[in-house]
Design an enzyme around this catalytic site. Sequence first.
Site, PDB file in Angstrom:
ATOM      1  N   ASP A 120       0.833  -1.117  -0.104  1.00  0.00           N
ATOM      2  CA  ASP A 120       0.202  -0.044  -0.064  1.00  0.00           C
ATOM      3  C   ASP A 120       0.862   1.323   0.004  1.00  0.00           C
ATOM      4  O   ASP A 120       0.286   2.129   0.663  1.00  0.00           O
ATOM      5  CB  ASP A 120      -1.115  -0.003   1.197  1.00  0.00           C
ATOM      6  CG  ASP A 120      -2.086  -0.963   1.297  1.00  0.00           C
ATOM      7  OD1 ASP A 120      -2.269  -1.692   0.044  1.00  0.00           O
ATOM      8  OD2 ASP A 120      -3.098  -0.724   1.872  1.00  0.00           O
TER       9      ASP A 120
ATOM     10  N   CYS B 257      -4.358  -5.692  -3.460  1.00  0.00           N
ATOM     11  CA  CYS B 257      -3.219  -6.643  -2.992  1.00  0.00           C
ATOM     12  C   CYS B 257      -3.312  -8.155  -3.728  1.00  0.00           C
ATOM     13  O   CYS B 257      -2.226  -8.461  -4.530  1.00  0.00           O
ATOM     14  CB  CYS B 257      -3.057  -6.840  -1.618  1.00  0.00           C
ATOM     15  SG  CYS B 257      -3.376  -5.784  -0.332  1.00  0.00           S
TER      16      CYS B 257
ATOM     17  N   HIS C  77      -0.478 -13.694   0.861  1.00  0.00           N
ATOM     18  CA  HIS C  77      -1.835 -13.220   0.481  1.00  0.00           C
ATOM     19  C   HIS C  77      -2.301 -13.635  -0.852  1.00  0.00           C
ATOM     20  O   HIS C  77      -3.301 -12.993  -1.610  1.00  0.00           O
ATOM     21  CB  HIS C  77      -1.732 -11.467   0.314  1.00  0.00           C
ATOM     22  CG  HIS C  77      -3.187 -11.232   0.664  1.00  0.00           C
ATOM     23  ND1 HIS C  77      -3.493  -9.723   0.763  1.00  0.00           N
ATOM     24  CD2 HIS C  77      -4.401 -11.558   1.117  1.00  0.00           C
ATOM     25  CE1 HIS C  77      -4.739  -9.566   0.867  1.00  0.00           C
ATOM     26  NE2 HIS C  77      -5.336 -10.608   1.387  1.00  0.00           N
TER      27      HIS C  77
END
Length: 593
Positions: A45, A83, A144
């Site tokens: 981010d 993401c 992730h």
Amino acid sequence: MALGCAMRFVTGVLVLILVGAFAPAAECGDVKPRPPNVIIFIMDDVGMGDIGCFGNDTIKTPNIDRLAKEGAKLTQNMAMPMCTPSRAALMTGRLPVRYGVETPGRTRVLFFLTAHGGLPSSETTMAEMLKEKGYATALIGKWHLGITCEEENSCSDPNSQGFDYFYGHPLTNLLDCGNVSTIFDAWAKARGFYTKMKSSVVAAVAAAFLLKGMGVMSWKGVSSFILIALAANGLILLSAKATSLGCVMMENRKIVEQPLTYDHLTERLHSRAIHFMENHQHQPFLLVMSFIQAHTELFNMDRFRHHSVHGRYGDNLEEMDWSAGEILSSLKKLGLERNTLVYVTSDNGGHVEEFTDEGERHGGWNGIYKGSKGSTWEGGIRVPAIIKLPGVIPPGTVVSQPTHLPDVLPTVARVTGVKLPTDRLYDGRDLIPLLTNGSSEMTREFMFHYCAGFINAVRYMPKGSDTTYKLHYRTSRLVPGPHGIEGCFDSFLCQCVGPDTDQHDPPLVYDLTRDPSETKPLDSKDPRVIDVISKVAKAVSGHQGELPKPRDPWSAWFNNLPRPWGRPWCGNFPFYTCTDPYLEKFKSMKTKN
Ligand SMILES: *[C@@H]1O[C@H](CO)[C@@H](O)[C@H](O)[C@H]1NC(C)=O
Ligand SMILES: *[C@@H]1O[C@H](CO)[C@@H](O)[C@H](O)[C@H]1NC(C)=O
Ligand SMILES: *[C@@H]1O[C@H](CO)[C@@H](O)[C@H](O)[C@H]1NC(C)=O
């Protein structure tokens, strides 16, 4: 023969010792130069406005800035807006829509450890590609991309996707992992959800009493009615807290820390990375250092508290830069710096809607670029990127042509001498011609910017022109927030479709070369613009024609529900906690000093 071979081996070892850049070929044939190591730093981010060498004069990122000086800075490098799809694109060289990691209606990132919809095993990741070539591979930090298995031998976890070693957080850092708030709270507050919940209970109670008054309902009915209303609300709140169950640390497939603590986390991560490089210094390696920062919940070591002039967010950035510096200086100490490709990027733009209750900014900064993480405005998808490969990429190169995360894999394939599989389409292009011969044109004319499975925007670079156009079919709605900052403050996270978005027909067209901040759309009646719109429409339908059928959005949605069963746990009933052995090590080192 055998003697010659042994001699060559000895020479190879000597060369290795002398210059640290060459190793004998494993099968004792000709002594081949050792292919370069690859280190990929992924920040979380971090926006275009957050990094020193991208124009931030108050944040100190000397280590990242040095890489830009020694290599190339990519000033128009594009990611996906969130993401999970972005990381999938980086790992595979292909847009996630091609393999179901981006599907209309799907929750845009994985929120639960047991969520299906991670990276399918049919994709060849950069790690799998380099492992074939004899590379040692490690992923440290945030993954992730899922850890579940669709079937046996078809799992998404890092070890199943080509990484010999994984140490880190299988999901993403979340507010839920800290002590402050939850991601649900942030979203619920922006939406006024709690007020709606309260009024729904009040309305249910009022309706029950009304029905009682009318003689339609008994007292028993009234109490059941009220209980059901309360239970439904309680269930929503409880499941909203379930995200924190994913706050764990794993080593390979084992949970080693539950719940996750931020204690010595930065050091734990980079010391594992350094350990991996030291262990594999005599063999080419791929190290993906995927920072858990600078996503909220923000965390810092004591010595980085008040280190920056930008509060905890700035402290986070500066700590992360220091951590990258620790890895880079180890690389240098090992004598491997000259034969290592280093790539740095972020997975999406800064999340400008992140403010604490006290009004402190806790999200990234996108500089002159409009919008935020989650959107296909430039601020959501343009990310800082640097690539360095001594002896190949001239120091101080600046590339302003559009590039994107899927380019990394074909570029790595080129410099390591790997042939890409020919049974699939790649969206990435080898960047080496662009990096070494700026005058050479990228053959790419179009770049599709997906948002939750929809093409919300497209870049168009007409051949033989220096102009980059960007068309928006749908945009996230921006409203002014604290300090007049524009963002998706009505929804906390920018949306791709639905009430917090605006549809554009004809599309909004911007000339990014002259208007990178997307301030003034071009006149859609201008014949030149009409031509651009029709060329892009044709390209979109051509591109869509080559896509597989998307995964069923409903099943994908249900797949994203929390399922406490079928996930790894550590410790015992009822608490299921365990402490990372590396944390113990750091703590004992601290008490010794
Ligand atoms: C530098 O980064 C900080 C932290 O994101 C931000 O508040 C500040 O506005 C940035 N400065 C510039 C010049 O972009
Ligand atoms: C939350 O607070 C408790 C008690 O102060 C502390 O032990 C724990 O480490 C904190 N958790 C995180 C993730 O910061
Ligand atoms: C560099 O680019 C120019 C112009 O596109 C081209 O003619 C030349 O062959 C390129 N050189 C290399 C080494 O790729």
